[in-house]
Write a protein that holds these residues in place. Structure first.
Motif, PDB file in Angstrom:
ATOM      1  N   ARG A 250       0.836  -1.205   0.000  1.00 56.60           N
ATOM      2  CA  ARG A 250       0.000   0.000   0.000  1.00 56.60           C
ATOM      3  C   ARG A 250       0.872   1.258   0.000  1.00 56.60           C
ATOM      4  NH1 ARG A 250      -3.991   2.366   4.847  1.00 56.60           N
ATOM      5  NH2 ARG A 250      -4.074   4.479   3.971  1.00 56.60           N
ATOM      6  N   ALA A 251       1.864   1.298   0.878  1.00 59.43           N
ATOM      7  CA  ALA A 251       2.735   2.472   0.968  1.00 59.43           C
ATOM      8  C   ALA A 251       3.460   2.707  -0.348  1.00 59.43           C
ATOM      9  CB  ALA A 251       3.737   2.288   2.105  1.00 59.43           C
ATOM     10  N   GLU A 252       3.877   1.628  -0.994  1.00 63.66           N
ATOM     11  CA  GLU A 252       4.589   1.757  -2.261  1.00 63.66           C
ATOM     12  C   GLU A 252       3.655   2.219  -3.376  1.00 63.66           C
ATOM     13  OE1 GLU A 252       8.088  -0.657  -4.664  1.00 63.66           O
ATOM     14  OE2 GLU A 252       6.690  -1.778  -3.401  1.00 63.66           O
ATOM     15  N   LEU A 253       2.416   1.729  -3.369  1.00 63.32           N
ATOM     16  CA  LEU A 253       1.428   2.176  -4.351  1.00 63.32           C
ATOM     17  C   LEU A 253       1.134   3.663  -4.197  1.00 63.32           C
ATOM     18  CD1 LEU A 253      -1.104  -0.816  -4.136  1.00 63.32           C
ATOM     19  CD2 LEU A 253       0.377  -0.292  -6.082  1.00 63.32           C
ATOM     20  N   GLU A 254       0.955   4.100  -2.963  1.00 62.49           N
ATOM     21  CA  GLU A 254       0.677   5.519  -2.721  1.00 62.49           C
ATOM     22  C   GLU A 254       1.850   6.396  -3.160  1.00 62.49           C
ATOM     23  OE1 GLU A 254      -2.461   5.340   0.999  1.00 62.49           O
ATOM     24  OE2 GLU A 254      -0.310   5.404   1.437  1.00 62.49           O
ATOM     25  N   GLN A 255       3.047   5.931  -2.897  1.00 69.59           N
ATOM     26  CA  GLN A 255       4.232   6.680  -3.312  1.00 69.59           C
ATOM     27  C   GLN A 255       4.321   6.744  -4.837  1.00 69.59           C
ATOM     28  OE1 GLN A 255       8.139   4.910  -2.512  1.00 69.59           O
ATOM     29  NE2 GLN A 255       8.891   6.922  -1.881  1.00 69.59           N
ATOM     30  N   ALA A 256       4.008   5.623  -5.511  1.00 68.66           N
ATOM     31  CA  ALA A 256       4.063   5.582  -6.970  1.00 68.66           C
ATOM     32  C   ALA A 256       3.050   6.546  -7.583  1.00 68.66           C
ATOM     33  CB  ALA A 256       3.806   4.155  -7.456  1.00 68.66           C
ATOM     34  N   MET A 257       1.828   6.587  -7.026  1.00 68.54           N
ATOM     35  CA  MET A 257       0.821   7.507  -7.552  1.00 68.54           C
ATOM     36  C   MET A 257       1.223   8.954  -7.321  1.00 68.54           C
ATOM     37  SD  MET A 257      -2.860   5.714  -6.694  1.00 68.54           S
ATOM     38  CE  MET A 257      -2.546   5.517  -4.933  1.00 68.54           C
ATOM     39  N   HIS A 258       1.842   9.213  -6.176  1.00 71.09           N
ATOM     40  CA  HIS A 258       2.247  10.576  -5.853  1.00 71.09           C
ATOM     41  C   HIS A 258       3.356  11.062  -6.789  1.00 71.09           C
ATOM     42  CE1 HIS A 258       2.873  14.136  -3.417  1.00 71.09           C
ATOM     43  NE2 HIS A 258       4.167  13.865  -3.373  1.00 71.09           N
ATOM     44  N   LYS A 259       4.344  10.219  -7.049  1.00 69.53           N
ATOM     45  CA  LYS A 259       5.455  10.603  -7.924  1.00 69.53           C
ATOM     46  C   LYS A 259       5.042  10.590  -9.394  1.00 69.53           C
ATOM     47  CE  LYS A 259       9.326   9.230  -4.967  1.00 69.53           C
ATOM     48  NZ  LYS A 259      10.546   8.373  -4.874  1.00 69.53           N
ATOM     49  N   ALA A 260       4.201   9.610  -9.767  1.00 72.04           N
ATOM     50  CA  ALA A 260       3.690   9.492 -11.145  1.00 72.04           C
ATOM     51  C   ALA A 260       4.820   9.524 -12.171  1.00 72.04           C
ATOM     52  CB  ALA A 260       2.668  10.588 -11.427  1.00 72.04           C
ATOM     53  N   SER A 261       5.903   8.813 -11.886  1.00 68.23           N
ATOM     54  CA  SER A 261       7.020   8.768 -12.827  1.00 68.23           C
ATOM     55  C   SER A 261       6.780   7.784 -13.969  1.00 68.23           C
ATOM     56  CB  SER A 261       8.305   8.400 -12.088  1.00 68.23           C
ATOM     57  OG  SER A 261       8.170   7.145 -11.427  1.00 68.23           O
ATOM     58  N   ALA A 262       5.693   7.000 -13.885  1.00 68.27           N
ATOM     59  CA  ALA A 262       5.312   6.069 -14.946  1.00 68.27           C
ATOM     60  C   ALA A 262       3.797   6.092 -15.083  1.00 68.27           C
ATOM     61  CB  ALA A 262       5.809   4.658 -14.628  1.00 68.27           C
ATOM     62  N   ASP A 263       3.315   5.547 -16.208  1.00 64.97           N
ATOM     63  CA  ASP A 263       1.867   5.484 -16.445  1.00 64.97           C
ATOM     64  C   ASP A 263       1.256   4.192 -15.905  1.00 64.97           C
ATOM     65  OD1 ASP A 263       1.524   7.937 -18.210  1.00 64.97           O
ATOM     66  OD2 ASP A 263       3.086   6.847 -19.299  1.00 64.97           O
ATOM     67  N   GLY A 264       2.102   3.200 -15.653  1.00 61.97           N
ATOM     68  CA  GLY A 264       1.622   1.940 -15.113  1.00 61.97           C
ATOM     69  C   GLY A 264       2.722   1.262 -14.317  1.00 61.97           C
ATOM     70  N   TYR A 265       2.325   0.443 -13.338  1.00 60.05           N
ATOM     71  CA  TYR A 265       3.290  -0.207 -12.455  1.00 60.05           C
ATOM     72  C   TYR A 265       2.999  -1.705 -12.327  1.00 60.05           C
ATOM     73  CZ  TYR A 265       4.723   4.467 -11.041  1.00 60.05           C
ATOM     74  OH  TYR A 265       5.189   5.752 -11.038  1.00 60.05           O
ATOM     75  N   TYR A 266       4.063  -2.479 -12.440  1.00 62.24           N
ATOM     76  CA  TYR A 266       3.988  -3.918 -12.235  1.00 62.24           C
ATOM     77  C   TYR A 266       4.239  -4.254 -10.772  1.00 62.24           C
ATOM     78  CZ  TYR A 266       4.172  -4.900 -17.279  1.00 62.24           C
ATOM     79  OH  TYR A 266       3.896  -4.992 -18.617  1.00 62.24           O
TER      80      TYR A 266
END
Length: 252
Positions: free
Chosen positions: A91-107
């Motif tokens: 969850r923490a990693e997902l939230e960080q990924a959405m916040h940074k938005a350095s990619a359009d999709g994450y595996y």
């Protein structure tokens, strides 16, 4: 923080749905598309705060997930199955990924359990699956089974695993073998493919060797042996069912 829609499709998942939805209860909205469950799946999902839409006609995994995607209204979408769980670390990693938005999709790497044992070989781990993506940047393939996200844009990989409680009992194994082999046979038939008894035997043998030897299933002990046998049986049935479709036009 960008907003998140969690989407999933269900059919008779009363034993799984509560724990699944609890693991993503922090999302801004949860969309459940149910294909006519005869147990308490839909009522439990509503109790957990999900928006539930019932579509009893079954078009296949890909089209059904696109139905769920069509109901999503937030910035990002996370696709989950009823037998999967998001850990606090993920969850923490997902939230960080959405916040940074350095990619359009994450595996996400997916760590799966087979009859009580988490499996680290047999071709099962790391089983990277594209689950988090910007709404509007992705959709699901129209595959009847083994669907995937078709993404426009760049991707990245997360580190923390999505937990997958896929095969809890031997009854689960047999049920899924029958279901997936039938769906795969139908998909191959629609693509114009043909089969024979010899092809079924050779393909099943290779499925066992690939799982147990090439993908190091032997390091998973008894679970690896049983996964290799399951893959071989699924492959054999898939090609025999395709042969029946070639001859009769339906599964005999």
């Amino acid at each position: 923080m960008p907003s998140l829609s969690v989407i999933l499709i269900t059919k008779n998942e009363a034993a799984n749905i509560r724990d699944c939805l609890q693991s993503v209860s922090w999302a801004d909205e949860i969309i459940v598309v149910d294909s006519g469950s005869t147990d308490d799946t839909a009522s439990i999902a509503r109790e957990m705060g999900a928006q539930v839409y019932v579509h009893p006609d079954w078009p296949g995994f890909g089209p059904q997930k696109n139905r769920a995607l069509g109901y999503a209204g937030k910035d990002w979408v996370f696709s989950i199955d009823a037998d999967e769980r998001v850990t606090p670390e993920l969850r923490a990693e997902l939230e960080q990924a959405m916040h940074k938005a350095s990619a359009d999709g994450y595996y996400c790497p997916r760590l799966s359990q087979f009859c009580g044992q988490f499996v680290h070989h047999s071709g099962w781990y790391p089983d990277y699956v594209l689950r988090l993506f910007k709404r509007g940047a992705g959709r699901f393939s129209d595959s009847l089974v083994h669907e995937s996200v078709l993404l426009t844009g760049n991707t990245s990989k997360l580190k923390n695993p999505l937990l997958h409680y896929s095969y809890l009992t031997l009854n689960d194994v047999e049920r899924k073998v029958e279901h997936y082999s039938s769906a795969a046979a139908q998909q191959m038939f629609q693509s114009g493919k043909r089969s024979s008894w010899l092809r079924a035997m050779l393909s099943a043998g290779w499925a066992f060797v690939r799982t147990y030897i090439v993908r190091l299933g032997l390091l998973d002990g008894g679970a690896g042996w049983n996964i290799a046998r399951m893959n071989a049986r699924t492959t054999f049935l898939k090609y025999r069912k395709l042969e029946a479709l070639n001859v009769y036009g339906n599964l005999q």
